[in-house]
Design a protein around this motif. Structure first.
Motif, PDB file in Angstrom:
ATOM      1  N   GLY B  69     -28.706 -13.036  -0.399  1.00  0.00           N
ATOM      2  CA  GLY B  69     -28.899 -11.885   0.488  1.00  0.00           C
ATOM      3  C   GLY B  69     -29.351 -12.350   1.865  1.00  0.00           C
ATOM      4  N   SER B  70     -30.242 -13.350   1.909  1.00  0.00           N
ATOM      5  CA  SER B  70     -30.705 -13.836   3.209  1.00  0.00           C
ATOM      6  C   SER B  70     -29.571 -14.509   3.962  1.00  0.00           C
ATOM      7  CB  SER B  70     -31.849 -14.828   3.021  1.00  0.00           C
ATOM      8  OG  SER B  70     -32.916 -14.205   2.377  1.00  0.00           O
ATOM      9  N   LEU B  71     -28.754 -15.276   3.229  1.00  0.00           N
ATOM     10  CA  LEU B  71     -27.606 -15.914   3.881  1.00  0.00           C
ATOM     11  C   LEU B  71     -26.656 -14.850   4.428  1.00  0.00           C
ATOM     12  CD1 LEU B  71     -26.477 -18.677   4.525  1.00  0.00           C
ATOM     13  CD2 LEU B  71     -25.150 -18.583   2.447  1.00  0.00           C
ATOM     14  N   PHE B  72     -26.521 -13.754   3.671  1.00  0.00           N
ATOM     15  CA  PHE B  72     -25.673 -12.641   4.124  1.00  0.00           C
ATOM     16  C   PHE B  72     -26.245 -12.039   5.404  1.00  0.00           C
ATOM     17  CE2 PHE B  72     -25.185  -7.965   4.033  1.00  0.00           C
ATOM     18  CZ  PHE B  72     -23.842  -7.917   4.345  1.00  0.00           C
ATOM     19  N   LEU B  73     -27.574 -11.879   5.479  1.00  0.00           N
ATOM     20  CA  LEU B  73     -28.181 -11.307   6.686  1.00  0.00           C
ATOM     21  C   LEU B  73     -27.936 -12.208   7.894  1.00  0.00           C
ATOM     22  CD1 LEU B  73     -31.579  -9.900   5.409  1.00  0.00           C
ATOM     23  CD2 LEU B  73     -29.514  -8.651   5.952  1.00  0.00           C
ATOM     24  N   PHE B 150     -18.790 -20.525  -7.877  1.00  0.00           N
ATOM     25  CA  PHE B 150     -19.499 -19.605  -6.982  1.00  0.00           C
ATOM     26  C   PHE B 150     -20.685 -20.310  -6.322  1.00  0.00           C
ATOM     27  CE2 PHE B 150     -18.093 -15.772  -9.698  1.00  0.00           C
ATOM     28  CZ  PHE B 150     -16.838 -15.838  -9.122  1.00  0.00           C
ATOM     29  N   ILE B 151     -21.478 -20.995  -7.148  1.00  0.00           N
ATOM     30  CA  ILE B 151     -22.661 -21.650  -6.582  1.00  0.00           C
ATOM     31  C   ILE B 151     -22.223 -22.705  -5.569  1.00  0.00           C
ATOM     32  CG2 ILE B 151     -24.628 -23.130  -7.127  1.00  0.00           C
ATOM     33  CD1 ILE B 151     -25.006 -21.610  -9.681  1.00  0.00           C
ATOM     34  N   GLY B 152     -21.124 -23.395  -5.882  1.00  0.00           N
ATOM     35  CA  GLY B 152     -20.601 -24.396  -4.947  1.00  0.00           C
ATOM     36  C   GLY B 152     -20.238 -23.773  -3.611  1.00  0.00           C
ATOM     37  N   ILE B 153     -19.530 -22.630  -3.673  1.00  0.00           N
ATOM     38  CA  ILE B 153     -19.117 -21.973  -2.425  1.00  0.00           C
ATOM     39  C   ILE B 153     -20.330 -21.524  -1.626  1.00  0.00           C
ATOM     40  CG2 ILE B 153     -18.205 -19.773  -1.636  1.00  0.00           C
ATOM     41  CD1 ILE B 153     -15.780 -20.206  -3.002  1.00  0.00           C
ATOM     42  N   TRP B 154     -21.314 -20.946  -2.334  1.00  0.00           N
ATOM     43  CA  TRP B 154     -22.498 -20.453  -1.620  1.00  0.00           C
ATOM     44  C   TRP B 154     -23.229 -21.604  -0.939  1.00  0.00           C
ATOM     45  CZ3 TRP B 154     -24.056 -17.493  -6.649  1.00  0.00           C
ATOM     46  CH2 TRP B 154     -23.245 -16.357  -6.769  1.00  0.00           C
ATOM     47  N   LEU B 156     -22.040 -24.451  -0.058  1.00  0.00           N
ATOM     48  CA  LEU B 156     -21.225 -24.978   1.026  1.00  0.00           C
ATOM     49  C   LEU B 156     -21.475 -24.192   2.308  1.00  0.00           C
ATOM     50  CD1 LEU B 156     -18.805 -26.885   1.814  1.00  0.00           C
ATOM     51  CD2 LEU B 156     -17.344 -24.921   1.371  1.00  0.00           C
ATOM     52  N   PHE B 157     -21.383 -22.867   2.199  1.00  0.00           N
ATOM     53  CA  PHE B 157     -21.595 -22.047   3.388  1.00  0.00           C
ATOM     54  C   PHE B 157     -23.036 -22.154   3.868  1.00  0.00           C
ATOM     55  CE2 PHE B 157     -17.568 -20.061   2.420  1.00  0.00           C
ATOM     56  CZ  PHE B 157     -17.063 -19.867   3.689  1.00  0.00           C
ATOM     57  N   TYR B 158     -23.965 -22.246   2.914  1.00  0.00           N
ATOM     58  CA  TYR B 158     -25.375 -22.382   3.302  1.00  0.00           C
ATOM     59  C   TYR B 158     -25.549 -23.624   4.156  1.00  0.00           C
ATOM     60  CZ  TYR B 158     -30.158 -23.962   2.910  1.00  0.00           C
ATOM     61  OH  TYR B 158     -31.396 -24.445   3.205  1.00  0.00           O
ATOM     62  N   PHE B 159     -25.034 -24.787   3.665  1.00  0.00           N
ATOM     63  CA  PHE B 159     -25.246 -26.025   4.400  1.00  0.00           C
ATOM     64  C   PHE B 159     -24.552 -25.984   5.745  1.00  0.00           C
ATOM     65  CE2 PHE B 159     -26.310 -27.924   0.173  1.00  0.00           C
ATOM     66  CZ  PHE B 159     -27.598 -28.263   0.529  1.00  0.00           C
ATOM     67  N   LEU B 160     -23.334 -25.421   5.793  1.00  0.00           N
ATOM     68  CA  LEU B 160     -22.595 -25.413   7.061  1.00  0.00           C
ATOM     69  C   LEU B 160     -23.301 -24.556   8.102  1.00  0.00           C
ATOM     70  CD1 LEU B 160     -18.907 -25.204   5.806  1.00  0.00           C
ATOM     71  CD2 LEU B 160     -20.050 -27.130   6.892  1.00  0.00           C
ATOM     72  N   ILE B 161     -23.660 -23.334   7.700  1.00  0.00           N
ATOM     73  CA  ILE B 161     -24.235 -22.411   8.680  1.00  0.00           C
ATOM     74  C   ILE B 161     -25.595 -22.914   9.149  1.00  0.00           C
ATOM     75  CG2 ILE B 161     -25.152 -20.078   8.973  1.00  0.00           C
ATOM     76  CD1 ILE B 161     -22.889 -19.067   7.240  1.00  0.00           C
ATOM     77  N   ILE B 162     -26.427 -23.351   8.190  1.00  0.00           N
ATOM     78  CA  ILE B 162     -27.777 -23.772   8.555  1.00  0.00           C
ATOM     79  C   ILE B 162     -27.725 -25.056   9.392  1.00  0.00           C
ATOM     80  CG2 ILE B 162     -30.052 -24.413   7.645  1.00  0.00           C
ATOM     81  CD1 ILE B 162     -29.212 -21.490   7.119  1.00  0.00           C
ATOM     82  N   LYS B 163     -26.759 -25.927   9.061  1.00  0.00           N
ATOM     83  CA  LYS B 163     -26.656 -27.178   9.812  1.00  0.00           C
ATOM     84  C   LYS B 163     -26.349 -26.886  11.283  1.00  0.00           C
ATOM     85  CE  LYS B 163     -23.384 -30.355  10.278  1.00  0.00           C
ATOM     86  NZ  LYS B 163     -22.066 -30.747   9.870  1.00  0.00           N
ATOM     87  N   ASN B 164     -25.398 -25.988  11.519  1.00  0.00           N
ATOM     88  CA  ASN B 164     -25.053 -25.640  12.898  1.00  0.00           C
ATOM     89  C   ASN B 164     -26.240 -25.026  13.620  1.00  0.00           C
ATOM     90  OD1 ASN B 164     -22.486 -26.543  12.879  1.00  0.00           O
ATOM     91  ND2 ASN B 164     -21.579 -24.591  12.267  1.00  0.00           N
ATOM     92  N   SER B 165     -26.949 -24.144  12.892  1.00  0.00           N
ATOM     93  CA  SER B 165     -28.072 -23.474  13.520  1.00  0.00           C
ATOM     94  C   SER B 165     -29.163 -24.466  13.900  1.00  0.00           C
ATOM     95  CB  SER B 165     -28.609 -22.418  12.563  1.00  0.00           C
ATOM     96  OG  SER B 165     -29.753 -21.812  13.086  1.00  0.00           O
ATOM     97  N   ARG B 166     -29.410 -25.452  13.024  1.00  0.00           N
ATOM     98  CA  ARG B 166     -30.449 -26.448  13.313  1.00  0.00           C
ATOM     99  C   ARG B 166     -30.026 -27.371  14.453  1.00  0.00           C
ATOM    100  NH1 ARG B 166     -33.247 -29.507   8.408  1.00  0.00           N
ATOM    101  NH2 ARG B 166     -34.225 -30.463  10.215  1.00  0.00           N
ATOM    102  N   LEU B 183     -17.560 -19.099  10.784  1.00  0.00           N
ATOM    103  CA  LEU B 183     -17.956 -19.389   9.400  1.00  0.00           C
ATOM    104  C   LEU B 183     -18.441 -18.118   8.712  1.00  0.00           C
ATOM    105  CD1 LEU B 183     -19.952 -22.729   9.594  1.00  0.00           C
ATOM    106  CD2 LEU B 183     -17.950 -22.269   8.186  1.00  0.00           C
ATOM    107  N   SER B 184     -19.245 -17.328   9.437  1.00  0.00           N
ATOM    108  CA  SER B 184     -19.796 -16.106   8.851  1.00  0.00           C
ATOM    109  C   SER B 184     -18.696 -15.105   8.552  1.00  0.00           C
ATOM    110  CB  SER B 184     -20.805 -15.485   9.796  1.00  0.00           C
ATOM    111  OG  SER B 184     -21.793 -16.407  10.109  1.00  0.00           O
ATOM    112  N   ALA B 185     -17.734 -15.013   9.464  1.00  0.00           N
ATOM    113  CA  ALA B 185     -16.627 -14.082   9.235  1.00  0.00           C
ATOM    114  C   ALA B 185     -15.854 -14.474   7.995  1.00  0.00           C
ATOM    115  CB  ALA B 185     -15.709 -14.056  10.449  1.00  0.00           C
ATOM    116  N   ALA B 186     -15.752 -15.797   7.742  1.00  0.00           N
ATOM    117  CA  ALA B 186     -15.086 -16.228   6.515  1.00  0.00           C
ATOM    118  C   ALA B 186     -15.980 -15.984   5.312  1.00  0.00           C
ATOM    119  CB  ALA B 186     -14.742 -17.716   6.613  1.00  0.00           C
ATOM    120  N   PHE B 187     -17.284 -16.126   5.522  1.00  0.00           N
ATOM    121  CA  PHE B 187     -18.209 -16.029   4.395  1.00  0.00           C
ATOM    122  C   PHE B 187     -18.326 -14.610   3.856  1.00  0.00           C
ATOM    123  CE2 PHE B 187     -22.677 -15.126   3.141  1.00  0.00           C
ATOM    124  CZ  PHE B 187     -22.664 -15.809   1.940  1.00  0.00           C
ATOM    125  N   ILE B 188     -18.306 -13.616   4.748  1.00  0.00           N
ATOM    126  CA  ILE B 188     -18.640 -12.258   4.283  1.00  0.00           C
ATOM    127  C   ILE B 188     -17.656 -11.729   3.247  1.00  0.00           C
ATOM    128  CG2 ILE B 188     -18.771  -9.854   5.080  1.00  0.00           C
ATOM    129  CD1 ILE B 188     -20.623 -10.816   7.248  1.00  0.00           C
TER     130      ILE B 188
END
Lengths: 384, 403
Positions: B69-73, B150-154, B156-166, B183-188
């Motif tokens: 849910g937080s990743l979604f936000l 599913f866990i793999g996909i989540w 993956l997106f977690y690491f990609l998005i957070i890495k860019n943000s950091r 990335l987010s547009a693909a993730f949603i």
């Protein structure tokens, strides 16, 4: 801006113009600090932080939304309760008359509808004072500027602290330009509500009668004219009209006495079971089709009381006097005519089934019943 | 405020501030809760393995709610181009790191699937016509493949998005925002599908005969609510204690409160839609699930769910001042987190105890471990990251956000 002070004009306010949104926020804060109560800010777009600067409390509009929203909830629930469980109770989908889950979507819609419509109406009529469409600031250079790209403050003369010179100084110190007094006509405040003027009401009445009269005239007369009345007059007797052909004026004739309608042969042995038993013979043969028709009718009409196997083990047992088993010695020894007679006329609490079951079906039921009886009291030969 | 203030100076001002140090007692409390919780969980698995599995499932779904849910936000902020949430986005980013612990819990559960899921009992499935028709979907191998996928996909997106943000904290490149938006547009949409299937797999298949097509959305509404509530709780607490390096105004709090209020209504809307359609159609294969939640003392749990999950938070957050009142927001965030656990309990536990609700120490220790885990995780993340995305070009507008 040069102003000619016309004696009959009244001072409404002194206005000043600013160029930057931060300045207008500052102006509002200063006006609030100086103690002015009756002043207004005009900007061409909503300036963030203005309500805090002007110390405007939360709008009262939300209470209107709350009150009308709750009224909508109550009204919708009351209406549905009245319609579907009081005035004309009807079972829908096997649910109770008052079934809340089914009512909630409508209650929700009515709540939202009433709250939003009444909020807009209240905003227009209470807060914007709608029938009054004039304001002293209209048609002034001040309004022209603040509705394009400037920010204006207008301190009203009705403020208890108002003093024209002091206010002008105050605005000057804030850095305003175009400091202008705004005047308005006596006639502008003495605007009467034109809705209740006799002329207007007379006009409404005239429009009402003209529309109603024309509608009545066109529906009742014009439609009967000229090309509109095709198929209007036909060579037939219309309802509620007197027949010219028959001397008694009736268009319908009474049938000849003793006429029997098709399929409505009267029962010959009314109240005479003995004769029925003696003279009536089952005209049907126990073929597969006849038996299945008999079974179908037996299940529909007889089994609720007598039971599927005619043992008297009915589904309605307990609600009525228990019906007898049809496997008793007495019933087994009945002639077909006896049973036919009982189905036709009824017996004890059993009513007549002449209306529901046709003659042929009655005979089919008897054949099926015979088969049932045979199944419960089989003869020795049946085993082979 | 000087309108000529450049973003670079602005970011420098913030980054020059002291790194945020939470009092050590918070971290220690987190560790104590976590250790006590994990030990108690281990004991409870020895005492009653079946019941513990069900409780662990609640814990998994709650962890998923907060992490995903937080990743979604976070993704929502990028896709919507929101600025108000930029100063507080890191809180959701930190919370989404709980996704890392998902595989651990999932693996324990996979070893206990026999206790949880009826459809894993092959002799039972063979004698059941409906279940044997569902075996192409509901079987061990495919289930584990799905969970891993599913866990793999989540992750993956977690690491990609957070890495860019950091990375943006150091470089301040605008292109990273663009990349994260894509990335987010693909993730949603992927999120929408995976969370639906995950909720069907983990929770709906507890009653393999039953189905509800709205179930995924129902879980999603609770997920977003839990993620919002946990983020709001942390944001308001940090703000009240003065740990937030930027000034958060009432406008930010109001936005958080309004979003929570909106999702309380959304949850009620979805929950009622699910209930009403089942109630109206009255088809045996659909009503069984609701009837199960109406037997014995489950009836009171069901009625309580309406009060706890909708009526109380609805009226507590209805008025405008309530949505920006920090104290009210803290209380309601905790309340909503509790309500989400309550909701999951209501979904999952009736399968374990069919005659009536059960509640004991086992139900309590799992949330304790969860709370401890999140505190430890958050304070770890806080020590190693900026609490505010200082390189984000939207940050200044976010700080100056006014309603």
């Amino acid at each position: 801006m040069p102003d000619k002070i016309i004696p009959e004009k009244i001072l409404y306010s002194v206005t000043g113009i600013f160029d930057h949104p931060d300045e207008i926020i500052n102006a509002a804060e200063q006006a609030e600090k100086a103690g002015y109560k009756k002043y207004d800010i005009n900007t061409s777009y909503p300036v963030h932080g203005m309500s805090t600067a002007m110390r405007i409390g939360p709008s009262k509009l939300s209470y209107i939304a709350l009150v009308f929203g709750l009224s909508g909830t109550t009204l919708a629930l009351l209406f549905m309760w009245y319609v579907s469980s009081w005035d004309y109770p009807m079972v829908i989908g096997g649910k109770p008359y008052f079934s809340l889950p089914a009512f909630i979507p409508i209650t929700f819609e009515v709540t939202v509808l009433l709250a939003s419509i009444m909020t807009v109406v209240a905003m227009l009529f209470i807060f914007f004072k709608l029938p009054n469409n004039s304001h002293p600031l209209h048609d002034t250079d001040y309004m022209k500027m603040v509705s394009s790209d400037r920010f204006g403050i207008s301190i009203q003369a009705s403020d208890p602290l108002f003093d024209e010179v002091k206010v002008k100084d105050f605005l000057q110190n804030l850095g305003a330009h175009h400091i202008t007094p705004i005047y308005f006509d006596e006639s502008e405040i003495s605007v009467k509500n034109t809705v209740f003027e006799p002329k207007f009401i007379g006009f409404l009445l005239a429009v009402f009668f003209a529309t109603a009269g024309f509608t009545y005239f066109s529906l009742n007369y014009i439609l009967a004219w000229g090309p509109f009345n095709w198929m209007w007059n036909q060579h037939k007797l219309n309802p509620q009209k007197r027949s010219e052909l028959f001397s008694d004026g009736f268009g319908m004739r009474m049938p000849v006495e003793g006429t029997v309608a098709r399929g409505y042969m009267p029962y010959l042995y009314k109240g005479n079971q003995a004769a029925a038993s003696k003279y009536m013979i089952n005209p049907l043969l126990p073929t597969k089709e006849v038996l299945s028709m008999g079974q179908q009718k037996f299940v529909t009409f007889c089994s609720p009381c007598h039971g599927y196997l005619a043992k008297g083990d009915s589904r309605l047992r307990g609600q009525f006097p228990n019906p007898p088993s049809l496997h008793s010695e007495k019933v087994r020894n009945y002639q077909d005519g006896d049973i036919y007679h009982i189905i036709t006329e009824g017996q004890n609490t059993m009513p007549s089934y002449a209306k529901q079951i046709t003659r042929e079906e009655r005979w089919a039921i008897i054949l099926y019943l015979r088969a049932l009886q045979r199944s419960q009291n089989a003869k020795e030969t049946d085993i082979k | 405020m000087n309108p000529n203030d450049s973003t670079e100076n602005f970011a420098k001002n913030i980054s020059m501030q002291e790194p945020i140090k939470l009092p050590g007692s918070i971290n220690i409390t987190g560790w104590i809760l976590l250790i006590i919780g994990v030990l108690a969980i281990a004991i409870s698995f020895f005492v009653d393995r079946e019941r513990s599995s069900f409780n662990l499932l609640i814990m998994l779904m709650f962890l998923l709610s907060i992490g995903l849910g937080s990743l979604f936000l976070v993704a929502l902020e990028y896709v919507a181009g929101a600025v108000w949430s930029t100063p507080v986005r890191r809180v959701s980013e930190f919370l989404s790191s709980s996704l890392i612990f998902l595989p651990v819990v999932a693996i324990i559960l996979i070893f206990n699937m026999h206790d949880l899921y009826h459809w894993t009992h092959s002799e039972y499935v063979q004698s059941d016509k409906i279940l044997s028709q569902k075996t192409p979907y509901l079987n061990y191998v495919f289930f584990i493949i799905r969970v891993a996928f599913f866990i793999g996909i989540w992750l993956l997106f977690y690491f990609l998005i957070i890495k860019n943000s950091r990375k943006q904290d150091k470089t301040g490149e605008q292109v990273l925002t663009k990349r994260n938006t894509n990335l987010s547009a693909a993730f949603i949409p992927i999120f929408a599908l995976t969370i639906t299937f995950a909720s069907v797999d983990w929770m709906m298949s507890l009653e393999p005969h039953w189905y509800s097509t709205i179930f995924g959305v129902y879980y999603f509404s609770g997920t977003v609510l839990a993620a919002l509530a946990s983020a709001t709780l942390i944001i308001v607490l940090l703000r009240q204690k003065g740990y937030f390096p930027v000034k958060l105004l009432q406008d930010h709090l109001y936005s958080l409160g309004a979003l929570m209020f909106a999702f309380i209504n959304f949850w009620a809307y979805i929950a009622f839609s699910q209930y009403m359609l089942i109630w109206y159609a009255n088809i045996p294969e659909e009503t069984s699930w609701m009837l199960q939640r109406w037997t014995g003392s489950w009836k009171f749990v069901s009625i309580g769910l309406i009060i706890v999950h909708f009526i109380v938070p609805y009226f507590a957050l209805l008025s405008q001042p309530a949505k920006m009142n920090p104290k009210r927001l803290i209380i309601m965030s905790i309340w909503i987190l509790f309500a989400h656990i309550y909701d999951l309990y209501w979904i999952i536990m009736p399968t374990y105890s069919r005659d009536g609700a059960v509640f004991g120490w086992m139900e309590l220790v799992f949330p304790v471990a969860l709370v401890g885990l999140i505190i430890v995780l958050f304070s770890y993340k806080l020590r190693n990251n900026n609490l505010v995305p200082i390189g984000d070009p939207k940050l200044e507008r976010g700080i100056n956000f006014r309603l």
